[in-house]
Design a protein around this motif. Structure first.
Motif, mmCIF file in Angstrom:
data_model
loop_
_atom_site.group_PDB
_atom_site.id
_atom_site.type_symbol
_atom_site.label_atom_id
_atom_site.label_comp_id
_atom_site.label_asym_id
_atom_site.label_seq_id
_atom_site.Cartn_x
_atom_site.Cartn_y
_atom_site.Cartn_z
ATOM 1 N N GLU A 116 0.868 -1.175 0.000
ATOM 2 C CA GLU A 116 0.000 0.000 0.000
ATOM 3 C C GLU A 116 0.903 1.222 0.000
ATOM 4 O O GLU A 116 1.711 1.416 0.913
ATOM 5 C CB GLU A 116 -0.897 -0.025 1.236
ATOM 6 C CG GLU A 116 -2.185 0.767 1.089
ATOM 7 C CD GLU A 116 -1.945 2.266 1.183
ATOM 8 O OE1 GLU A 116 -2.599 3.034 0.467
ATOM 9 O OE2 GLU A 116 -1.072 2.642 1.983
ATOM 10 N N PRO A 117 0.847 2.067 -1.039
ATOM 11 C CA PRO A 117 1.868 3.116 -1.222
ATOM 12 C C PRO A 117 1.951 4.112 -0.086
ATOM 13 O O PRO A 117 3.049 4.535 0.293
ATOM 14 C CB PRO A 117 1.444 3.793 -2.527
ATOM 15 C CG PRO A 117 0.007 3.470 -2.690
ATOM 16 C CD PRO A 117 -0.197 2.116 -2.087
ATOM 17 N N ARG A 118 0.817 4.497 0.490
ATOM 18 C CA ARG A 118 0.868 5.510 1.547
ATOM 19 C C ARG A 118 1.564 4.970 2.787
ATOM 20 O O ARG A 118 2.421 5.637 3.378
ATOM 21 C CB ARG A 118 -0.562 5.944 1.874
ATOM 22 C CG ARG A 118 -0.672 6.981 2.987
ATOM 23 C CD ARG A 118 -2.130 7.349 3.218
ATOM 24 N NE ARG A 118 -2.932 6.156 3.481
ATOM 25 C CZ ARG A 118 -3.062 5.606 4.699
ATOM 26 N NH1 ARG A 118 -2.420 6.144 5.735
ATOM 27 N NH2 ARG A 118 -3.805 4.543 4.879
ATOM 28 N N ILE A 119 1.219 3.735 3.196
ATOM 29 C CA ILE A 119 1.838 3.147 4.385
ATOM 30 C C ILE A 119 3.322 2.905 4.132
ATOM 31 O O ILE A 119 4.168 3.180 4.992
ATOM 32 C CB ILE A 119 1.124 1.826 4.743
ATOM 33 C CG1 ILE A 119 -0.356 2.077 5.024
ATOM 34 C CG2 ILE A 119 1.794 1.168 5.942
ATOM 35 C CD1 ILE A 119 -1.154 0.818 5.268
ATOM 36 N N ARG A 120 3.663 2.389 2.960
ATOM 37 C CA ARG A 120 5.065 2.115 2.644
ATOM 38 C C ARG A 120 5.894 3.382 2.700
ATOM 39 O O ARG A 120 6.992 3.399 3.273
ATOM 40 C CB ARG A 120 5.163 1.476 1.260
ATOM 41 C CG ARG A 120 6.563 1.405 0.698
ATOM 42 C CD ARG A 120 6.583 0.714 -0.641
ATOM 43 N NE ARG A 120 6.771 -0.719 -0.486
ATOM 44 C CZ ARG A 120 6.762 -1.591 -1.490
ATOM 45 N NH1 ARG A 120 6.536 -1.167 -2.724
ATOM 46 N NH2 ARG A 120 6.964 -2.877 -1.275
ATOM 47 N N ARG A 121 5.396 4.467 2.146
ATOM 48 C CA ARG A 121 6.156 5.723 2.137
ATOM 49 C C ARG A 121 6.292 6.317 3.530
ATOM 50 O O ARG A 121 7.307 6.924 3.861
ATOM 51 C CB ARG A 121 5.489 6.710 1.173
ATOM 52 C CG ARG A 121 5.784 6.401 -0.288
ATOM 53 C CD ARG A 121 4.793 7.083 -1.212
ATOM 54 N NE ARG A 121 5.235 7.002 -2.600
ATOM 55 C CZ ARG A 121 5.181 5.918 -3.356
ATOM 56 N NH1 ARG A 121 4.717 4.783 -2.840
ATOM 57 N NH2 ARG A 121 5.591 5.953 -4.615
ATOM 58 N N ARG A 122 5.272 6.157 4.352
ATOM 59 C CA ARG A 122 5.386 6.618 5.739
ATOM 60 C C ARG A 122 6.478 5.851 6.478
ATOM 61 O O ARG A 122 7.251 6.439 7.249
ATOM 62 C CB ARG A 122 4.049 6.450 6.459
ATOM 63 C CG ARG A 122 2.998 7.482 6.102
ATOM 64 C CD ARG A 122 1.712 7.195 6.860
ATOM 65 N NE ARG A 122 1.906 7.295 8.307
ATOM 66 C CZ ARG A 122 1.048 6.807 9.203
ATOM 67 N NH1 ARG A 122 -0.031 6.158 8.792
ATOM 68 N NH2 ARG A 122 1.283 6.946 10.486
#
Length: 491
Positions: A399-405
């Motif tokens: 999931e891009p948002r969680i990964r980037r966080r």
């Protein structure tokens, strides 16, 4: 004419009271003197004698070698260890190494060495100061090793050698030489496995020593999914296809294992040690013997959540209290690892854990936000830490948002947890993201985007948006002698 010469003698003070009052010589007979008896006088006896106090003596003891450093730079680093470094370790370990420093000069050098290295890592950016402290740390490190290996020095106890292995491994991890840290950990593990019932534990209990090396063993087995022989660039052993049993199980006395019930508390480190060794066993079994079932295990090494004892919320040590956020994080990591054992679930099954990954990242953000003191540029810790959990989120969560966080937290809060380095881990996660997202990232996605409602993730992709053929299934590392590492990404 001869003059009469009067002779003088010293006055006797030990006669009876009557004769002394009459100033005549007393024969000091007891219970009554003969002079008083012949003169028919009552003898009043003798006064109690008071013994004179012996002369005071002062004995000065000078040890053969000073217990603590005398030079100012060494003393400053020793004081830094007392003020800050020892708080990074369990209280029992801190007490043990300070007691060892009073008995073994090698440990004093090791403490000064670690204090200088931690001061460099956490506070110093000035090149001159870093060079000066770095040289001091290396000199003290060399002196400690020389005293431990010198045949003319007093042989150090097994307990002291094990404590030195822990401190040396942390020092090598601080200066970024992870392969050297693994060598010290491996030496300590081998020495600990050789300790028998006759080994004397004066500074630290056997259980606490096993707890220390269980935490280090977790790092070696779990660090980037690499086995010991791969980390040391050694030839794969042929006489045994699978990794050793979990350290806590292997070193436990048979009597204690048989008498312990399944309801006795198990620390989070011990539980993770079971899980990591189980994963390594299954991975090696599938690689070496693909046509045979995985190795059979006894009940003590099972990673199923049912037979494992409940967790001990205090960790291995009575005073090694874990933060609530860390305890919650690692409970979730343990359950995900059990569910995703090698060969039991497809890679896309990680997508079912998006809520858990989001919770882990949120807890880590809260923990990191309050864990860095004012003025500290970087952070070192011996605790179970948060970097491996964020690494899992950065590599396994698509999931891009969680990964980037997760990657942002690793990059913005530089820290080292024994051998784990947040900056290096962030680069590895970023590389995995680039490999997996590929053409998707090329259409406009960037690392700083925490909002998945816009950009390439807004439409056109269901679920994680990562196609199965582009997933990175495994990341392994081979460490070199210069402190670097070569990472291999398997798709």
């Amino acid at each position: 004419m001869v003059k009469n010469v009067r002779t003088y003698s010293s006055r006797v003070k030990t006669g009876c009271i009557t004769c002394r009052r009459r100033r005549i010589k007393c024969d000091e007979a007891k219970p009554s003197c003969q002079r008083c008896t012949a003169g028919k006088r009552p003898c009043e006896g003798y006064a109690p004698q008071v013994k004179a106090a012996p002369a005071m003596r002062m004995i000065m003891y000078t040890p053969s070698t000073p217990a603590y450093p005398a030079a100012d730079p060494e003393r400053d680093c020793f004081q830094f260890f007392l003020a800050q470094s020892r708080a990074c370790f369990p209280l029992e370990f801190s007490r043990a190494i300070l007691q060892a420093a009073q008995m073994d000069r090698a440990f004093t050098h090791a403490i000064v060495c670690f204090g200088a290295a931690q001061q460099i890592y956490e506070y110093e950016d000035d090149p001159d100061t870093r060079a000066r402290l770095g040289k001091l740390a290396m000199v003290q490190y060399g002196k400690a090793l020389h005293l431990l290996q010198s045949p003319s020095a007093t042989p150090s106890s097994t307990e002291t050698l094990l404590l030195c292995c822990v401190l040396f491994a942390c020092y090598e991890g601080l200066r970024g030489c992870r392969r050297s840290a693994v060598v010290h950990i491996k030496s300590g593990l081998d020495l600990l496995r050789q300790c028998g019932a006759q080994t004397r534990w004066a500074l630290l209990s056997r259980e606490a020593m096993i707890a220390l090396f269980t935490r280090l063993d977790n790092q070696v087995v779990e660090l980037l999914g690499t086995a010991m022989y791969e980390t040391l660039c050694e030839e794969k052993p042929t006489e045994r296809a699978f990794a050793p049993r979990p350290l806590a199980v292997e070193l436990s006395a048979p009597a204690s294992r048989s008498s312990s019930s399944s309801s006795s508390p198990m620390s989070i480190d011990t539980r993770l040690n079971h899980i990591f060794h189980r994963h390594l066993d299954m991975a090696e079994a599938m690689e070496a013997l693909p046509d045979l079932p995985p190795p059979q295990e006894d009940e003590s090494s099972s990673t199923s959540p049912t037979p494992l004892p409940p967790d001990d919320p205090q960790g291995h040590f009575p005073t090694d209290h874990m933060d609530a956020e860390l305890l919650h994080i690692w409970h979730m990591v343990a359950h995900m690892c059990v569910a995703m054992a090698p060969g039991t679930a497809p890679e896309e099954a990680w997508d079912d854990f998006f809520p858990e990954f989001e919770t882990i990242v949120g807890l880590a953000e809260r923990y990191l936000g309050r864990s860095r003191p004012s003025g500290q540029k970087r952070k070192f810790g011996f605790s179970i830490g948060v970097i491996p959990a964020l690494y899992m989120a950065g590599v396994r969560c698509r999931e891009p948002r969680i990964r980037r966080r997760a990657i942002r937290l690793l990059a913005e809060y530089p820290r080292r947890e024994i051998m784990w380095d947040s900056t290096v881990t962030a680069e590895v996660c970023r590389r995995v993201m680039e490999i997996e997202e590929g053409t998707v990232a090329a259409t406009g996605g960037c690392l700083g985007d925490d909002d998945s409602s816009s950009g390439p993730w807004a439409s056109g992709y269901e679920g994680s948006g990562i196609k199965l053929v582009t997933r990175v299934r495994n990341v392994s590392a081979v460490l070199d002698d210069d402190g670097g590492a070569r990472f291999e990404f398997q798709q």
